[in-house]
Design a protein around this motif. Structure first.
Motif: not given
Length: 206
Positions: A34-39, A49-53, A176-181, A187-188
């Motif tokens: 029931g979800f959409d895959l966006v990335a 990404r955790l390091v970068r943020y 880390g994936a959540n930060l991308r979300g 902008d991604d």
């Protein structure tokens, strides 16, 4: 994905690949739930990404060799300025071979050999002196860091997430994936192995 540029104007580009059948299977499973895959991305990208943020205990501006020991195997990657430059996964099945269990001496020899190989590659490729290894593991940190210190001669620092101290490291790629979300789809610009960038997915239930 463009991850940097050299002083003479050349771009540094990161590439990643996935079997289309595997990506399609993941996509179908997400849709069925029931979800959409966006990335869709590999775990090293999420951890970098955790390091970068600035979620980890590591300064963003430095260069790191990170050794990750988890259920999938031994994962080695290079992070520069919070960006992934190299990612290498050695699965346990490749280490064990025809044996039924992973022997302690094989485990130690593999860590020593593979870590030394990555250090030599990193030093020659980027002309940087390596002083320490960043270790990401939920178990046996002291014994593994001792193996690296005694056999490779480098210091070892544990990767930590001070703000999420109660989260096991197996959940860190999810963080880390959540930060991308949280980034707008427009902008991604990071690697997306799903082949889809659907802005409308965010508004489907609105």
């Amino acid at each position: 994905q463009i991850i940097g540029a050299t002083p003479n104007g050349e771009y540094e580009i990161l590439g990643a690949f996935i079997d289309k059948k595997l990506a399609d299977g993941i996509h179908r499973a997400i849709k069925a739930a029931g979800f959409d895959l966006v990335a869709l991305e590999f775990q090293a990208l999420s951890i970098a990404r955790l390091v970068r943020y600035k979620v980890t205990n590591l300064p963003v501006s430095n260069y790191y060799i990170l050794v990750r020991i988890f259920s999938g195997g031994l994962n080695f990657f290079i992070i520069q300025n919070g960006q992934i430059y190299f990612d290498y996964l050695l699965k346990w099945s490749a280490i064990v071979g025809n044996e039924r269990q992973l022997k302690e001496n094989v485990f130690q020899d593999t860590i020593i050999e593979e870590t030394r190989r990555i250090v030599n590659f990193y030093s020659s490729r980027f002309a940087v002196k390596i002083e320490k290894i960043i270790l990401m593991t939920e178990n046996n940190f002291d014994s593994i860091s001792k193996i690296i210190k005694e056999n490779i001669g480098l210091g070892v620092e544990k990767l930590d997430l001070p703000r999420f101290a109660k989260f096991p490291s197996s959940w860190w790629p999810v963080l880390g994936a959540n930060l991308r979300g949280e980034v707008s789809r427009v902008d991604d610009k990071e690697i997306n192995l799903s082949g889809e960038r659907k802005t409308e997915a965010f508004y489907k239930d609105k």
